[in-house]
Design a protein around this motif. Structure first.
Motif, PDB file in Angstrom:
ATOM      1  N   VAL A 198      -1.881 106.561 -22.060  1.00  0.00           N
ATOM      2  CA  VAL A 198       0.038 107.170 -22.347  1.00  0.00           C
ATOM      3  C   VAL A 198      -0.483 108.948 -22.275  1.00  0.00           C
ATOM      4  O   VAL A 198      -1.197 108.783 -23.292  1.00  0.00           O
ATOM      5  CB  VAL A 198       0.675 106.690 -23.296  1.00  0.00           C
ATOM      6  CG1 VAL A 198       1.894 107.793 -23.432  1.00  0.00           C
ATOM      7  CG2 VAL A 198       0.448 104.897 -22.581  1.00  0.00           C
ATOM      8  N   PRO A 199      -0.460 109.989 -21.667  1.00  0.00           N
ATOM      9  CA  PRO A 199      -0.796 111.145 -21.557  1.00  0.00           C
ATOM     10  C   PRO A 199       0.404 111.388 -23.112  1.00  0.00           C
ATOM     11  O   PRO A 199       1.228 111.071 -22.690  1.00  0.00           O
ATOM     12  CB  PRO A 199       0.179 111.729 -20.722  1.00  0.00           C
ATOM     13  CG  PRO A 199       0.411 111.337 -19.208  1.00  0.00           C
ATOM     14  CD  PRO A 199      -0.248 109.618 -20.627  1.00  0.00           C
ATOM     15  N   LEU A 201      10.641 111.140 -23.718  1.00  0.00           N
ATOM     16  CA  LEU A 201      10.120 109.948 -25.089  1.00  0.00           C
ATOM     17  C   LEU A 201       9.921 109.112 -25.947  1.00  0.00           C
ATOM     18  O   LEU A 201      10.596 108.376 -26.106  1.00  0.00           O
ATOM     19  CB  LEU A 201       9.385 109.028 -23.614  1.00  0.00           C
ATOM     20  CG  LEU A 201       9.327 109.465 -21.588  1.00  0.00           C
ATOM     21  CD1 LEU A 201       8.017 108.433 -21.039  1.00  0.00           C
ATOM     22  CD2 LEU A 201      11.167 108.908 -21.073  1.00  0.00           C
ATOM     23  N   ALA A 202       9.292 109.605 -26.921  1.00  0.00           N
ATOM     24  CA  ALA A 202       9.303 109.820 -28.149  1.00  0.00           C
ATOM     25  C   ALA A 202       8.224 111.159 -28.673  1.00  0.00           C
ATOM     26  O   ALA A 202       7.719 111.637 -28.158  1.00  0.00           O
ATOM     27  CB  ALA A 202       8.639 108.177 -28.178  1.00  0.00           C
ATOM     28  N   LEU A 206       2.969 113.003 -32.840  1.00  0.00           N
ATOM     29  CA  LEU A 206       2.217 113.071 -31.050  1.00  0.00           C
ATOM     30  C   LEU A 206       3.808 113.490 -30.539  1.00  0.00           C
ATOM     31  O   LEU A 206       4.979 113.228 -30.758  1.00  0.00           O
ATOM     32  CB  LEU A 206       2.206 112.231 -30.761  1.00  0.00           C
ATOM     33  CG  LEU A 206       1.065 111.543 -31.165  1.00  0.00           C
ATOM     34  CD1 LEU A 206       0.044 109.943 -30.454  1.00  0.00           C
ATOM     35  CD2 LEU A 206      -0.150 112.470 -30.405  1.00  0.00           C
ATOM     36  N   THR A 207       3.659 113.746 -28.861  1.00  0.00           N
ATOM     37  CA  THR A 207       5.022 113.924 -27.527  1.00  0.00           C
ATOM     38  C   THR A 207       4.902 113.161 -26.741  1.00  0.00           C
ATOM     39  O   THR A 207       3.926 113.756 -26.430  1.00  0.00           O
ATOM     40  CB  THR A 207       6.030 115.490 -27.436  1.00  0.00           C
ATOM     41  OG1 THR A 207       5.740 116.492 -29.102  1.00  0.00           O
ATOM     42  CG2 THR A 207       6.796 114.859 -27.198  1.00  0.00           C
ATOM     43  N   ILE A 208       5.355 111.831 -25.918  1.00  0.00           N
ATOM     44  CA  ILE A 208       5.080 111.393 -25.020  1.00  0.00           C
ATOM     45  C   ILE A 208       6.367 112.198 -24.183  1.00  0.00           C
ATOM     46  O   ILE A 208       7.335 111.735 -24.581  1.00  0.00           O
ATOM     47  CB  ILE A 208       5.491 109.792 -25.440  1.00  0.00           C
ATOM     48  CG1 ILE A 208       4.031 109.223 -26.614  1.00  0.00           C
ATOM     49  CG2 ILE A 208       4.723 109.362 -23.776  1.00  0.00           C
ATOM     50  CD1 ILE A 208       4.348 107.911 -26.573  1.00  0.00           C
ATOM     51  N   ALA A 209       6.274 112.276 -23.024  1.00  0.00           N
ATOM     52  CA  ALA A 209       6.745 112.905 -22.147  1.00  0.00           C
ATOM     53  C   ALA A 209       6.687 112.613 -20.959  1.00  0.00           C
ATOM     54  O   ALA A 209       6.281 111.490 -20.909  1.00  0.00           O
ATOM     55  CB  ALA A 209       6.530 114.961 -22.176  1.00  0.00           C
ATOM     56  N   ALA A 265       5.587 106.456 -19.323  1.00  0.00           N
ATOM     57  CA  ALA A 265       4.989 107.624 -19.557  1.00  0.00           C
ATOM     58  C   ALA A 265       3.127 106.928 -18.833  1.00  0.00           C
ATOM     59  O   ALA A 265       2.594 108.020 -17.958  1.00  0.00           O
ATOM     60  CB  ALA A 265       5.056 108.291 -20.805  1.00  0.00           C
ATOM     61  N   SER A 266       3.187 106.307 -18.926  1.00  0.00           N
ATOM     62  CA  SER A 266       1.557 105.607 -18.333  1.00  0.00           C
ATOM     63  C   SER A 266       1.166 105.396 -17.346  1.00  0.00           C
ATOM     64  O   SER A 266       2.043 105.979 -16.043  1.00  0.00           O
ATOM     65  CB  SER A 266       1.050 103.884 -18.959  1.00  0.00           C
ATOM     66  OG  SER A 266      -0.053 103.832 -18.911  1.00  0.00           O
TER      67      SER A 266
END
Length: 102
Positions: free
Chosen positions: A53-54, A8-9, A99-102, A46-47
């Motif tokens: 937020v993981p 996602l980011a 950081l990676t937000i999946a 993602a939250s």
């Protein structure tokens, strides 16, 4: 809505580590203001609650998972004790964070 496994980011930034009256033995890397909008957008999907937020994170050569914590309109990255020790990540240190937000 599924995202076919794409993150996602993905963020890369430098932060000065801070202490905060949170769960010990953590120190925190504040997300820079210019990245907060991207995190907030990804957080909508993602939250898992309370705005947490993981993420998968890397500091130096150490990879770890954690959850961003919302604070004062921004987010903090908790830095686990093992990461602090392996990377010399103490309060006041300047660290490069991915950081990676999946």
């Amino acid at each position: 809505m599924p995202n076919d496994g794409a993150p996602l980011a993905e963020l890369t930034f430098t932060a000065v580590l801070i202490a905060w009256r949170g769960p010990a033995p953590y120190v925190f890397a504040p997300i820079p203001p210019e990245c907060v909008g991207e995190v907030a957008h990804a957080a909508r999907s993602a939250s898992y609650g309370w705005g947490c937020v993981p993420v998968a994170a890397t500091i130096g050569t150490t990879q770890f998972t954690t959850s961003l914590m919302p604070r004062d309109g921004g987010y903090l990255v908790p830095i686990k004790r093992a990461v602090q020790l392996s990377e010399g990540a103490t309060v006041g240190a300047r660290v490069h964070v991915r950081l990676t937000i999946a």
